[in-house]
Design an enzyme around this catalytic site. Sequence first.
Site, PDB file in Angstrom:
ATOM      1  N   LYS A  48       0.838  -1.204   0.000  1.00 26.85           N
ATOM      2  CA  LYS A  48       0.000   0.000   0.000  1.00 26.85           C
ATOM      3  C   LYS A  48       0.875   1.256   0.000  1.00 26.85           C
ATOM      4  O   LYS A  48       0.591   2.225  -0.698  1.00 26.85           O
ATOM      5  CB  LYS A  48      -0.942  -0.005   1.215  1.00 26.85           C
ATOM      6  CG  LYS A  48      -2.044  -1.055   1.113  1.00 26.85           C
ATOM      7  CD  LYS A  48      -2.787  -1.208   2.428  1.00 26.85           C
ATOM      8  CE  LYS A  48      -3.751  -2.391   2.384  1.00 26.85           C
ATOM      9  NZ  LYS A  48      -4.342  -2.712   3.694  1.00 26.85           N
ATOM     10  N   GLN A  92      -3.857  -1.614  10.084  1.00 32.91           N
ATOM     11  CA  GLN A  92      -3.818  -2.907   9.393  1.00 32.91           C
ATOM     12  C   GLN A  92      -4.375  -3.999  10.311  1.00 32.91           C
ATOM     13  O   GLN A  92      -3.895  -4.178  11.434  1.00 32.91           O
ATOM     14  CB  GLN A  92      -2.374  -3.228   8.960  1.00 32.91           C
ATOM     15  CG  GLN A  92      -2.255  -4.479   8.129  1.00 32.91           C
ATOM     16  CD  GLN A  92      -3.015  -4.407   6.793  1.00 32.91           C
ATOM     17  OE1 GLN A  92      -2.960  -3.402   6.088  1.00 32.91           O
ATOM     18  NE2 GLN A  92      -3.741  -5.449   6.455  1.00 32.91           N
ATOM     19  N   ASP A 115     -10.381   3.540   5.085  1.00 37.45           N
ATOM     20  CA  ASP A 115     -10.740   2.119   4.926  1.00 37.45           C
ATOM     21  C   ASP A 115     -12.257   1.932   4.984  1.00 37.45           C
ATOM     22  O   ASP A 115     -12.773   0.873   4.622  1.00 37.45           O
ATOM     23  CB  ASP A 115     -10.093   1.292   6.049  1.00 37.45           C
ATOM     24  CG  ASP A 115      -9.059   0.303   5.521  1.00 37.45           C
ATOM     25  OD1 ASP A 115      -9.015   0.100   4.297  1.00 37.45           O
ATOM     26  OD2 ASP A 115      -8.322  -0.259   6.344  1.00 37.45           O
TER      27      ASP A 115
END
Length: 281
Positions: A48, A92, A115
């Site tokens: 990412k 994460q 997200d």
Amino acid sequence: MIINGTHIAQEIEQNLKKAISSLHGRSPCCAFILVGNHPPSIAYVRMKKKKCQEVGILSKDIELSETVSEQELLKEIEVLNEDEAVDGILVQLPLPLHIRSQKILEAIDPNKDVDGFHPMNMGKLLLGDNSGFFSCTPYGITILLQRAGIDVKGKHVVIIGRSNIVGKPLAALLMQKREGSNASVTVLHSASENLEEICKSADILIAAMGSPKFVKKEMVKEGAVVIDVGINKPEGKLVGDVDFENVAPKCSAITPVPGGVGPMTIATLLSNTLLSYQRRK
Ligand code: NAP
């Protein structure tokens, strides 16, 4: 047709790169919080960050030990929430078991939740309010379908899997009353009866369950579109939730693994970060 997610994601990234290069002042920035040494998590964050760099998004690294307390992690998030130069915050997952993931996700400023996992953003999605952030994988799938010229309007979409990160938000997105959505959605899970029969009635079948090659050709209608979200490594080799070789000949369109949905997830994260930057200016 094999839908080339890598190619579509690259096109999106090129457009983002162009848009970001014409910005004045500071650059967009995404903060990545990585807890512990879970190898797949390290690899995902690395990937990412690499993509961020390629399009001109700055990344900020917060790397914490496996034993970090929930309180310490919440403090880190608070600092990032207050940091004017940070547009996106990504924690994460999975987190170590002693940390309550939901509590952590709820601590992120919903305006920086690129997200799209914050209850505020999930709730907005369900209400058809587009002022929040859509979670990356489901949103990426809807863009993939659009870019591949597949109109879901009025179609029977069957999703196998009801997780908070894929199945549920994807169902909410596809059933929205707006352009690019308007599908009739069925969501299947481990307690569903007649799973095979329902899959066979799908115009568009989306497998998001995490079970290698679960979807067999007998479960797919001739001419259906099949989207494979699964990422499995049963014998060290990456495979999806669909038995690709045998299913593909029956489909009008299908995504491969790798090179299908995966790259779209990252492209959508980058898009969400730029969107956050633009909203916060
Ligand atoms: P998850 O949280 O484990 O959820 C799996 C879902 O599938 C659950 O709803 C489960 O039902 C259902 N399921 C499992 N086995 C089933 C069966 N035999 N029949 C019917 N339903 C079944 O997984 P997830 O996080 O949604 O991820 C799903 C897959 O997508 C994984 O392989 C993951 O690695 C992959 N993924 C890929 C991306 C990407 O960018 N490509 C992003 C996220 C996830 P219950 O709810 O009843 O348990």
